[in-house]
Every structure is written in C-alpha cells, then in structure tokens.
Design a protein around this motif. Sequence first.
Motif, PDB file in Angstrom:
ATOM      1  N   UNK A 244       0.578  -1.561  -0.225  1.00 14.68           N
ATOM      2  CA  UNK A 244      -0.143  -0.266  -0.349  1.00 14.68           C
ATOM      3  C   UNK A 244       1.190   1.141  -0.118  1.00 14.68           C
ATOM      4  N   UNK A 245       0.451   2.599  -0.269  1.00 11.35           N
ATOM      5  CA  UNK A 245       0.761   3.448  -0.461  1.00 11.35           C
ATOM      6  C   UNK A 245      -0.154   4.280  -0.167  1.00 11.35           C
ATOM      7  N   UNK A 246       0.436   5.864  -0.091  1.00  7.96           N
ATOM      8  CA  UNK A 246      -0.603   6.869   0.147  1.00  7.96           C
ATOM      9  C   UNK A 246      -1.410   6.816  -0.468  1.00  7.96           C
ATOM     10  N   UNK A 247      -2.803   7.064  -0.518  1.00 11.37           N
ATOM     11  CA  UNK A 247      -4.060   7.247  -1.152  1.00 11.37           C
ATOM     12  C   UNK A 247      -4.271   5.618  -1.329  1.00 11.37           C
ATOM     13  N   UNK A 248      -4.062   4.718  -1.383  1.00 18.08           N
ATOM     14  CA  UNK A 248      -4.226   3.711  -2.426  1.00 18.08           C
ATOM     15  C   UNK A 248      -4.242   1.969  -1.157  1.00 18.08           C
ATOM     16  N   UNK A 249      -5.091   1.527  -0.937  1.00 18.71           N
ATOM     17  CA  UNK A 249      -4.721   0.172   0.178  1.00 18.71           C
ATOM     18  C   UNK A 249      -5.044  -0.836  -0.671  1.00 18.71           C
ATOM     19  N   UNK A 250      -4.274  -1.426  -0.390  1.00 22.02           N
ATOM     20  CA  UNK A 250      -3.840  -3.274  -0.935  1.00 22.02           C
ATOM     21  C   UNK A 250      -4.409  -3.880   0.283  1.00 22.02           C
ATOM     22  N   UNK A 251      -4.601  -5.321  -0.386  1.00 19.10           N
ATOM     23  CA  UNK A 251      -5.372  -6.105  -0.061  1.00 19.10           C
ATOM     24  C   UNK A 251      -5.134  -7.620  -0.266  1.00 19.10           C
ATOM     25  N   UNK A 252      -4.975  -8.880   0.216  1.00 18.01           N
ATOM     26  CA  UNK A 252      -4.773  -9.511  -0.657  1.00 18.01           C
ATOM     27  C   UNK A 252      -6.284 -10.503   0.799  1.00 18.01           C
ATOM     28  N   UNK A 253      -6.694 -11.521  -0.924  1.00 19.47           N
ATOM     29  CA  UNK A 253      -8.348 -12.866  -0.447  1.00 19.47           C
ATOM     30  C   UNK A 253      -7.653 -13.654  -0.466  1.00 19.47           C
ATOM     31  N   UNK A 254      -7.705 -14.574   1.064  1.00 19.87           N
ATOM     32  CA  UNK A 254      -7.659 -15.974   0.955  1.00 19.87           C
ATOM     33  C   UNK A 254      -9.211 -16.545   0.778  1.00 19.87           C
TER      34      UNK A 254
END
Length: 124
Positions: free
Chosen positions: A20-30
């Motif tokens: 993730x970085x400012x203004x962008x959230x990254x999620x993984x999902x299983x």
Amino acid sequence: MVRSMSVIVQVTPEFRPDASRTGLYVFSYHIRLENLLPVRIQLMARHWVIEEAQGETTVVEGEGVIGLQPVIESGASFEYSSWVQVKRLPAFMRGHYLCLNAEHEPFQVNIPMFTLRLPGEVLN
C-alpha cells in the motif's frame, strides 16, 4: 461463509501495508471453495462487486480465477489467493462464481460479502 447448492465459500482478507501507499490500500484475500455436491464441478467465471466508502462501486468480471478454470471433485476443495486495491476505506467485496455441474449445466455460487479495513479499525 456461504453455502450455495452445497458449495461452501470461505474468504479471509488481509491488509498489505507493504504494497500500500498514500491514497491506495492493497488487500490480499484467500478463498477456499469446498464442493459438497455428489458430483464434480468446474469454476468457469467470476463476478466481483467492490464498494468503496463514499459510494464508488467497481464491477470485475472474468474467466476463471488466477488464470485457471479449476475442476473441483466431489468432497474436495480448491484454494487460491488474489489481491485488490481500493482508494477509500472501508470497502466491501461480494460476488459470485459461475460453475458447471457434471452435466455441464450452469449454476451460481455466491461469495459472501467481506470487509476491507485497516487492522483495528472499527466500523460504525
């Protein structure tokens, strides 16, 4: 967890601060799909609805998952991991898979809604 025509879908999301970085959230999902039907099935396509805070909605459709259209034997399961990025939190994901049974008849398997949020974040 959701049962749909005796197919169980379990989803486990995880925030990925490393990606993730400012203004962008990254999620993984299983995701784990368990076939409790007496016949094998094949996952042919996916349909995702991603709803971000403040009402932005994105629909994602495509063949299979992670480049595969897996066959899941009766009593067996299939697991995979993928990821998503969103601009606003909290966000919610839900959707369905299009599958074929042994007679090549299509049916839908619902994916339960799950929340994308930062660890420790409490929803109002």
